[in-house]
Design a protein around this motif. Structure first.
Motif, short mmCIF file in Angstrom:
data_model
loop_
_atom_site.label_atom_id
_atom_site.label_comp_id
_atom_site.label_asym_id
_atom_site.label_seq_id
_atom_site.Cartn_x
_atom_site.Cartn_y
_atom_site.Cartn_z
N GLN A 460 -1.07 -7.01 -4.43
CA GLN A 460 -1.43 -6.13 -3.32
C GLN A 460 -2.51 -6.72 -2.42
O GLN A 460 -3.37 -6.01 -1.90
CB GLN A 460 -1.89 -4.76 -3.85
CG GLN A 460 -0.80 -3.96 -4.56
CD GLN A 460 0.14 -3.26 -3.60
OE1 GLN A 460 0.57 -3.82 -2.60
NE2 GLN A 460 0.48 -2.02 -3.91
N GLY A 461 -2.47 -8.06 -2.24
CA GLY A 461 -3.38 -8.70 -1.31
C GLY A 461 -4.75 -9.01 -1.85
O GLY A 461 -5.63 -9.45 -1.10
N GLU A 462 -4.97 -8.81 -3.16
CA GLU A 462 -6.27 -9.16 -3.75
C GLU A 462 -6.45 -10.68 -3.75
O GLU A 462 -7.54 -11.20 -3.52
CB GLU A 462 -6.38 -8.61 -5.17
CG GLU A 462 -6.49 -7.09 -5.23
CD GLU A 462 -7.76 -6.59 -4.58
OE1 GLU A 462 -8.83 -7.23 -4.75
OE2 GLU A 462 -7.70 -5.55 -3.90
N THR A 463 -5.37 -11.41 -4.06
CA THR A 463 -5.40 -12.87 -3.99
C THR A 463 -4.17 -13.33 -3.21
O THR A 463 -3.11 -12.70 -3.25
CB THR A 463 -5.37 -13.51 -5.39
OG1 THR A 463 -4.15 -13.14 -6.07
CG2 THR A 463 -6.56 -13.05 -6.21
N TRP A 464 -4.34 -14.43 -2.49
CA TRP A 464 -3.26 -14.99 -1.69
C TRP A 464 -3.07 -16.46 -2.06
O TRP A 464 -4.04 -17.20 -2.22
CB TRP A 464 -3.56 -14.89 -0.19
CG TRP A 464 -3.52 -13.50 0.34
CD1 TRP A 464 -4.56 -12.62 0.43
CD2 TRP A 464 -2.38 -12.80 0.85
NE1 TRP A 464 -4.15 -11.43 0.96
CE2 TRP A 464 -2.81 -11.50 1.24
CE3 TRP A 464 -1.03 -13.16 1.03
CZ2 TRP A 464 -1.95 -10.57 1.80
CZ3 TRP A 464 -0.17 -12.22 1.57
CH2 TRP A 464 -0.61 -10.94 1.95
N THR A 465 -1.82 -16.86 -2.19
CA THR A 465 -1.48 -18.26 -2.41
C THR A 465 -1.00 -18.84 -1.09
O THR A 465 -0.04 -18.33 -0.49
CB THR A 465 -0.39 -18.40 -3.48
OG1 THR A 465 -0.82 -17.77 -4.68
CG2 THR A 465 -0.11 -19.88 -3.76
N THR A 466 -1.68 -19.88 -0.64
CA THR A 466 -1.44 -20.46 0.68
C THR A 466 -0.61 -21.73 0.57
O THR A 466 -0.92 -22.61 -0.24
CB THR A 466 -2.77 -20.78 1.38
OG1 THR A 466 -3.54 -19.59 1.49
CG2 THR A 466 -2.53 -21.35 2.77
N PHE A 467 0.44 -21.81 1.40
CA PHE A 467 1.25 -23.01 1.47
C PHE A 467 1.17 -23.57 2.88
O PHE A 467 1.39 -22.87 3.87
CB PHE A 467 2.71 -22.69 1.10
CG PHE A 467 2.87 -22.28 -0.34
CD1 PHE A 467 2.92 -23.23 -1.35
CD2 PHE A 467 2.95 -20.93 -0.68
CE1 PHE A 467 3.07 -22.83 -2.68
CE2 PHE A 467 3.10 -20.53 -2.00
CZ PHE A 467 3.15 -21.49 -3.00
#
Length: 517
Positions: A460-467
């Motif tokens: 729910q947007g607490e952590t984001w994995t960026t590519f």
């Protein structure tokens, strides 16, 4: 940033519902959609085990519904009950059918009535003729996407506001639900759309921090041109008959029209000229390449995008014939009716604007603006792409009076679709196989800005994995693939957003639920 619409319970009264009607359906009441559990209430002398057994039997009786869509996809819109995710503390943590028994979640939201989805409803079944809001990309349409356009900051005027329209449509006798068929109520008296609130309200989701998976992207997949019908409002009936229709009344294709089509260049030029399109194609250095664009009012995750192979003549070639006067800053590619959208002279002189006569290798159809449309590869907004171009007017316009579409900002200067990210060929609640990678696919686009990253969250947007996509071609749509393997059975919410080279982040990340079984 624009705030979403909020309704209060007072609307229930305004719509003719009593407050008693604004509660979830209970057994034996309402519109007949609710399920009835066999058996009577427990007696007063029921033991604790009796109560636990009753709760557990209700879990089975109220198991979330699994539906099979026309395309064969199985979906489940409500998470399963599981004691390790939520339960009744006073009954030894026994799992409860909270979502379906208490919240009546399977019978709420647009798809509870419109089982074929909002895309089918808006595209094919509304009394009011609406533009086609899909482009064969296989994504679900949500009411939140409608809100962006139907608001005072959106494309439609205030009298087309979403709240007024949707409540008016649902005040008819054919609507058998209540306020909570479409909304979620809060303890402070406000109401949100169910599709917006459900991921916060439903219980039983599994959360994964820093979700990992295999990411890739490409930019060569081609699409159709979105059927943005109002862009065709550039020829009246008489002009259609005389210019783009044959003797049998059927629309002619570009190839049949090209040799009879002239384009004039006038205005702030040294030598006004008129050139025949057929002759122009023979003599000019035509170019063929892939480029992308997006509708200025394309909603969050919306399908009104194009990634197409265009074949056209640089506008600079035509302007050079006429000679643009010093100080001229705007060109108006114009249809016979006078319809036009301003484009910068600078873009034309830099080779970014084209007179296009083929899309994806085919001559333009009438719907695409036969025989020639204009395409700006820099601003990349479909609203700039005037069709049926028969005249190019060069002008000098005060800078403060010039507006070129490169997204639609609200009154605070923020964008709801710049950058934009969407998911394709996926239905909310889709069932995937646990322990096996599933390829989530989608797109990202940011008008005149580059997509430098696509991000995913499973908590729910607490952590984001960026590519990283910083080596992408900013003129094309980014088509991404995220292969994720759910290690455990459960229900998950995936959030998706994009980042542009100016630091903009999708303000309304797309959210989809999936069930691993």
């Amino acid at each position: 940033m624009r705030k979403r619409a909020i309704w209060t319970t007072a609307l229930c009264c305004a719509m003719g519902f009593s407050l008693a009607a604004c509660v979830p359906n209970v057994e034996g009441e309402g519109d007949g959609q609710s399920r009835v559990v066999a058996g009577s209430d427990l007696p007063d002398d029921a033991t604790l085990q009796d109560r636990i057994d009753k709760v557990q039997s209700d879990v089975e009786a109220y198991a979330p519904e699994i539906r099979t869509l026309e395309d064969g996809t199985s979906i489940q819109l409500t998470p399963d009950a599981a004691s390790n995710q939520f339960g009744l503390n006073h009954l030894n943590g026994a799992p409860a059918a909270y979502n379906t028994q208490y919240l009546n979640a399977d019978n709420r939201g647009c798809v509870s009535c419109h089982e074929d989805g909002l895309a089918d409803l808006v595209n094919n079944k509304m009394d009011y003729p609406h533009i086609k809001i899909t482009n064969n990309l296989g994504s679900d349409v949500t009411p939140m996407q409608c809100v962006h356009c139907h608001s005072e900051d959106g494309y439609s005027n205030s009298y087309d506001s979403f709240g007024s329209l949707i409540h008016g449509m649902h005040s008819r006798d054919s609507f058998k639900g209540s306020c909570l068929s479409c909304h979620d109520a809060t303890d402070n008296g406000t109401m949100r759309l169910w599709e917006e609130a459900k991921y916060d309200v439903l219980r039983g989701f599994s959360y994964v921090e820093n979700a990992q998976g295999r990411f890739s992207y490409e930019q060569e997949t081609l699409t159709d041109l979105p059927q943005i019908d109002w862009m065709l409002a550039t020829l009246d009936d008489a002009e259609v008959e005389s210019l783009v229709k044959g003797s049998n009344g059927e629309s002619l294709d570009s190839e049949s029209l090209i040799n009879d089509w002239d384009i004039t260049v006038s205005g702030e030029v040294d030598n006004p000229v008129s050139v025949n399109l057929g002759e122009l194609i023979k003599e000019a250095p035509s170019e063929t390449f892939v480029t992308g664009a997006q509708c200025v009012i394309n909603p969050e995750g919306g399908e009104l995008i194009a990634n197409m192979e265009i074949t056209g003549i640089p506008m600079s070639y035509v302007l050079d014939k006429a000679g643009v006067k010093e100080g001229a800053n705007v060109i108006y590619p114009t249809a016979p009716s006078g319809y036009t959208q301003a484009l910068p002279v600078e873009g034309a002189e830099n080779g970014e604007i084209y007179l296009v006569y083929k899309l994806n290798g085919e001559y333009l159809t009438y719907e695409e603006g036969a025989p020639v449309m204009v395409w700006d590869t820099d601003l990349r907004c479909l609203g700039n792409h005037t069709r049926f171009v028969s005249e190019v007017v060069v002008a000098s316009v005060p800078e403060e009076e010039v507006h070129f579409y490169n997204g639609l900002p609200d009154r605070e200067g923020n964008y709801f679709d710049k950058p934009n990210a969407g998911i394709t060929n996926f239905h909310d609640g889709q069932i995937v196989e646990v322990g096996k990678p599933f390829d989530f696919t989608g797109f990202a686009q940011a008008f005149d800005e580059q997509i430098v990253a696509v991000e995913f969250s499973l908590d729910q947007g607490e952590t984001w994995t960026t590519f990283d996509t910083s080596d992408s071609d900013e003129t094309k749509v980014v088509w991404w693939t995220f292969a994720y393997t759910p290690e455990n059975a459960g229900s998950y919410v995936m959030s998706i957003r994009a980042v542009s080279d100016t630091g903009k982040v999708s303000p309304y990340p797309i959210k989809v639920m999936f069930n691993a079984k």
